[in-house]
Design a protein around this motif. Structure first.
Motif, PDB file in Angstrom:
ATOM      1  N   ASP A 221     -21.714 -23.837  23.687  1.00  0.00           N
ATOM      2  CA  ASP A 221     -22.235 -24.063  25.455  1.00  0.00           C
ATOM      3  C   ASP A 221     -20.954 -24.502  25.628  1.00  0.00           C
ATOM      4  O   ASP A 221     -19.798 -25.287  25.493  1.00  0.00           O
ATOM      5  CB  ASP A 221     -23.235 -25.155  25.860  1.00  0.00           C
ATOM      6  CG  ASP A 221     -22.891 -25.162  27.491  1.00  0.00           C
ATOM      7  OD1 ASP A 221     -23.509 -23.849  27.520  1.00  0.00           O
ATOM      8  OD2 ASP A 221     -22.935 -25.572  27.728  1.00  0.00           O
ATOM      9  N   ASP A 222     -20.393 -23.686  26.615  1.00  0.00           N
ATOM     10  CA  ASP A 222     -19.213 -24.462  27.538  1.00  0.00           C
ATOM     11  C   ASP A 222     -19.112 -25.842  27.838  1.00  0.00           C
ATOM     12  O   ASP A 222     -18.223 -26.344  28.131  1.00  0.00           O
ATOM     13  CB  ASP A 222     -18.502 -23.079  29.057  1.00  0.00           C
ATOM     14  CG  ASP A 222     -17.714 -21.782  28.588  1.00  0.00           C
ATOM     15  OD1 ASP A 222     -17.684 -21.805  27.073  1.00  0.00           O
ATOM     16  OD2 ASP A 222     -18.150 -20.569  28.423  1.00  0.00           O
ATOM     17  N   ARG A 223     -19.523 -26.090  29.376  1.00  0.00           N
ATOM     18  CA  ARG A 223     -20.049 -26.908  29.550  1.00  0.00           C
ATOM     19  C   ARG A 223     -20.104 -28.191  28.664  1.00  0.00           C
ATOM     20  O   ARG A 223     -19.745 -29.388  28.689  1.00  0.00           O
ATOM     21  CB  ARG A 223     -21.080 -27.433  30.403  1.00  0.00           C
ATOM     22  CG  ARG A 223     -21.078 -25.879  31.611  1.00  0.00           C
ATOM     23  CD  ARG A 223     -22.182 -26.401  32.734  1.00  0.00           C
ATOM     24  NE  ARG A 223     -21.557 -27.255  33.950  1.00  0.00           N
ATOM     25  CZ  ARG A 223     -23.089 -28.151  34.280  1.00  0.00           C
ATOM     26  NH1 ARG A 223     -24.024 -28.068  33.094  1.00  0.00           N
ATOM     27  NH2 ARG A 223     -22.787 -28.748  34.783  1.00  0.00           N
ATOM     28  N   THR A 224     -20.901 -27.824  27.784  1.00  0.00           N
ATOM     29  CA  THR A 224     -21.097 -28.729  26.763  1.00  0.00           C
ATOM     30  C   THR A 224     -19.667 -28.987  25.682  1.00  0.00           C
ATOM     31  O   THR A 224     -19.956 -30.194  25.712  1.00  0.00           O
ATOM     32  CB  THR A 224     -22.220 -28.603  25.892  1.00  0.00           C
ATOM     33  OG1 THR A 224     -23.482 -28.051  25.965  1.00  0.00           O
ATOM     34  CG2 THR A 224     -22.222 -29.511  24.628  1.00  0.00           C
ATOM     35  N   GLU A 225     -19.581 -28.147  25.430  1.00  0.00           N
ATOM     36  CA  GLU A 225     -17.946 -28.399  24.786  1.00  0.00           C
ATOM     37  C   GLU A 225     -16.995 -29.411  25.269  1.00  0.00           C
ATOM     38  O   GLU A 225     -16.154 -29.878  25.202  1.00  0.00           O
ATOM     39  CB  GLU A 225     -17.263 -27.367  24.164  1.00  0.00           C
ATOM     40  CG  GLU A 225     -18.254 -26.202  23.221  1.00  0.00           C
ATOM     41  CD  GLU A 225     -18.048 -27.152  21.746  1.00  0.00           C
ATOM     42  OE1 GLU A 225     -17.033 -27.966  21.843  1.00  0.00           O
ATOM     43  OE2 GLU A 225     -19.375 -27.069  21.607  1.00  0.00           O
ATOM     44  N   PHE A 226     -16.679 -28.620  27.020  1.00  0.00           N
ATOM     45  CA  PHE A 226     -16.342 -29.982  28.088  1.00  0.00           C
ATOM     46  C   PHE A 226     -16.249 -30.704  27.863  1.00  0.00           C
ATOM     47  O   PHE A 226     -15.471 -31.896  27.986  1.00  0.00           O
ATOM     48  CB  PHE A 226     -15.829 -29.076  29.165  1.00  0.00           C
ATOM     49  CG  PHE A 226     -15.954 -29.673  30.591  1.00  0.00           C
ATOM     50  CD1 PHE A 226     -14.277 -29.233  31.030  1.00  0.00           C
ATOM     51  CD2 PHE A 226     -15.784 -30.772  31.617  1.00  0.00           C
ATOM     52  CE1 PHE A 226     -13.093 -30.236  31.556  1.00  0.00           C
ATOM     53  CE2 PHE A 226     -16.071 -30.643  32.779  1.00  0.00           C
ATOM     54  CZ  PHE A 226     -13.801 -30.719  33.359  1.00  0.00           C
ATOM     55  N   LEU A 227     -17.425 -31.527  28.610  1.00  0.00           N
ATOM     56  CA  LEU A 227     -17.909 -32.810  27.944  1.00  0.00           C
ATOM     57  C   LEU A 227     -17.449 -34.012  26.822  1.00  0.00           C
ATOM     58  O   LEU A 227     -16.915 -34.576  27.058  1.00  0.00           O
ATOM     59  CB  LEU A 227     -19.553 -32.598  28.568  1.00  0.00           C
ATOM     60  CG  LEU A 227     -20.175 -32.626  29.937  1.00  0.00           C
ATOM     61  CD1 LEU A 227     -21.305 -32.696  30.585  1.00  0.00           C
ATOM     62  CD2 LEU A 227     -19.298 -33.820  31.432  1.00  0.00           C
ATOM     63  N   ALA A 228     -17.808 -32.531  25.411  1.00  0.00           N
ATOM     64  CA  ALA A 228     -17.036 -33.629  24.130  1.00  0.00           C
ATOM     65  C   ALA A 228     -15.975 -33.649  24.587  1.00  0.00           C
ATOM     66  O   ALA A 228     -15.349 -35.018  24.052  1.00  0.00           O
ATOM     67  CB  ALA A 228     -17.803 -32.384  23.541  1.00  0.00           C
ATOM     68  N   GLY A 229     -14.889 -32.799  24.806  1.00  0.00           N
ATOM     69  CA  GLY A 229     -13.927 -33.116  24.827  1.00  0.00           C
ATOM     70  C   GLY A 229     -13.235 -34.199  26.011  1.00  0.00           C
ATOM     71  O   GLY A 229     -12.491 -35.038  25.836  1.00  0.00           O
ATOM     72  N   LEU A 230     -13.982 -34.466  27.369  1.00  0.00           N
ATOM     73  CA  LEU A 230     -13.383 -35.429  27.810  1.00  0.00           C
ATOM     74  C   LEU A 230     -13.937 -36.776  27.472  1.00  0.00           C
ATOM     75  O   LEU A 230     -13.409 -38.153  27.264  1.00  0.00           O
ATOM     76  CB  LEU A 230     -14.328 -35.097  29.325  1.00  0.00           C
ATOM     77  CG  LEU A 230     -14.409 -35.873  30.546  1.00  0.00           C
ATOM     78  CD1 LEU A 230     -13.478 -35.360  31.267  1.00  0.00           C
ATOM     79  CD2 LEU A 230     -15.438 -36.172  31.186  1.00  0.00           C
ATOM     80  N   ASP A 231     -15.093 -36.888  26.569  1.00  0.00           N
ATOM     81  CA  ASP A 231     -16.017 -38.123  25.835  1.00  0.00           C
ATOM     82  C   ASP A 231     -14.479 -38.863  25.151  1.00  0.00           C
ATOM     83  O   ASP A 231     -14.522 -39.548  24.951  1.00  0.00           O
ATOM     84  CB  ASP A 231     -17.136 -37.851  25.039  1.00  0.00           C
ATOM     85  CG  ASP A 231     -18.130 -37.845  26.145  1.00  0.00           C
ATOM     86  OD1 ASP A 231     -17.601 -38.514  27.464  1.00  0.00           O
ATOM     87  OD2 ASP A 231     -19.086 -37.490  26.218  1.00  0.00           O
ATOM     88  N   LEU A 232     -14.473 -37.866  24.681  1.00  0.00           N
ATOM     89  CA  LEU A 232     -13.160 -37.866  23.168  1.00  0.00           C
ATOM     90  C   LEU A 232     -11.405 -38.839  24.058  1.00  0.00           C
ATOM     91  O   LEU A 232     -11.159 -40.090  23.703  1.00  0.00           O
ATOM     92  CB  LEU A 232     -12.023 -36.862  22.774  1.00  0.00           C
ATOM     93  CG  LEU A 232     -12.755 -36.134  21.405  1.00  0.00           C
ATOM     94  CD1 LEU A 232     -12.828 -35.202  20.908  1.00  0.00           C
ATOM     95  CD2 LEU A 232     -13.388 -36.622  20.694  1.00  0.00           C
TER      96      LEU A 232
END
Length: 234
Positions: free
Chosen positions: A206-217
């Protein structure tokens, strides 16, 4: 002889800079930057190009004003929704707001990257910077932290919007992703072992989920860097 009842004249809403900007946003959303001309805008507003020039001097100013209008709404939402949030939560909310704005208005990503010294991008950078300060990042590292977050948001948001535009007519995102994942799975296993191995993850992501996962990194890296573990501590 019957008398004709005179119809009251319809009072048109006066032309204003706000109406022009709103019409420009609508035109950009439906047809893209290439379709934004003062002639097309005049037809949409039922006026003449000269009347528009009274409020804006040219296309560059209009694009900046349209971008600023969308981003200003996002920044207002950030201010009202993150008052009691932790710095990490506030950054996540702000980043997702900009990501969603670029997704809804794909032309914004290009405009934000094109004009780094103008108000739309400065609004985002300012809000990120305030959250970085609240996070407790030391002053010498604040510019790097805020810039890294900004570049990630614009880069991923812009790429996501660009991917949405490359779909063939009548092809959904799911069909596009499935076709790409299938192509990845069929790559040469010696030349692309990693890409083949994550093909199913591409299909299901999911684009938004992946976006937030990268942000958390990135946020984890920022907080870890400012509070490194002392190797000599017990």
């Amino acid at each position: 002889m019957a008398t004709r009842t005179r119809r009251p004249e319809r009072r048109e809403e006066p032309l204003s800079r706000q109406r022009i900007v709103e019409a420009a946003i609508g035109l950009l959303d439906t047809a893209g930057e290439g379709a934004l001309t003062f002639r097309a805008l005049a037809e949409r507003l039922a006026t003449g190009p000269g009347a528009i020039y009274w409020h804006v001097t040219g296309k560059d100013e209009l694009l900046n004003a349209a971008t600023d209008a969308v981003i200003a709404t996002t920044m207002t939402a950030d201010t009202t929704s993150t008052a009691d949030a932790t710095p990490q939560e506030a950054i996540r909310t702000l980043a997702l707001g900009v990501f969603d704005a670029i997704d809804a208005h794909p032309w914004i990503g290009t405009q934000l990257s094109r004009a780094p010294s103008q108000s739309p991008i400065l609004r985002v950078f300012e809000h990120l910077g305030r959250h970085v300060q609240t996070l407790g990042v030391p002053h010498p590292a604040q510019f790097t932290a805020a810039s890294t977050l900004l570049n990630y948001i614009l880069g991923v948001g812009g790429r996501n919007a660009a991917n949405a535009r490359v779909h063939q007519p009548h092809t959904s995102r799911t069909e596009f992703i499935n076709a790409t994942a299938t192509a990845w799975a069929g790559l040469d296993p010696d030349e692309y072992p990693f890409t083949r191995n994550v093909a199913d993850q591409l299909r299901d992501h999911d684009d938004r989920t992946e976006f937030l996962a990268g942000l958390d990194l990135i946020l984890t890296g920022i907080t870890t860097h400012q509070n490194p573990t002392d190797p000599t501590s017990p």
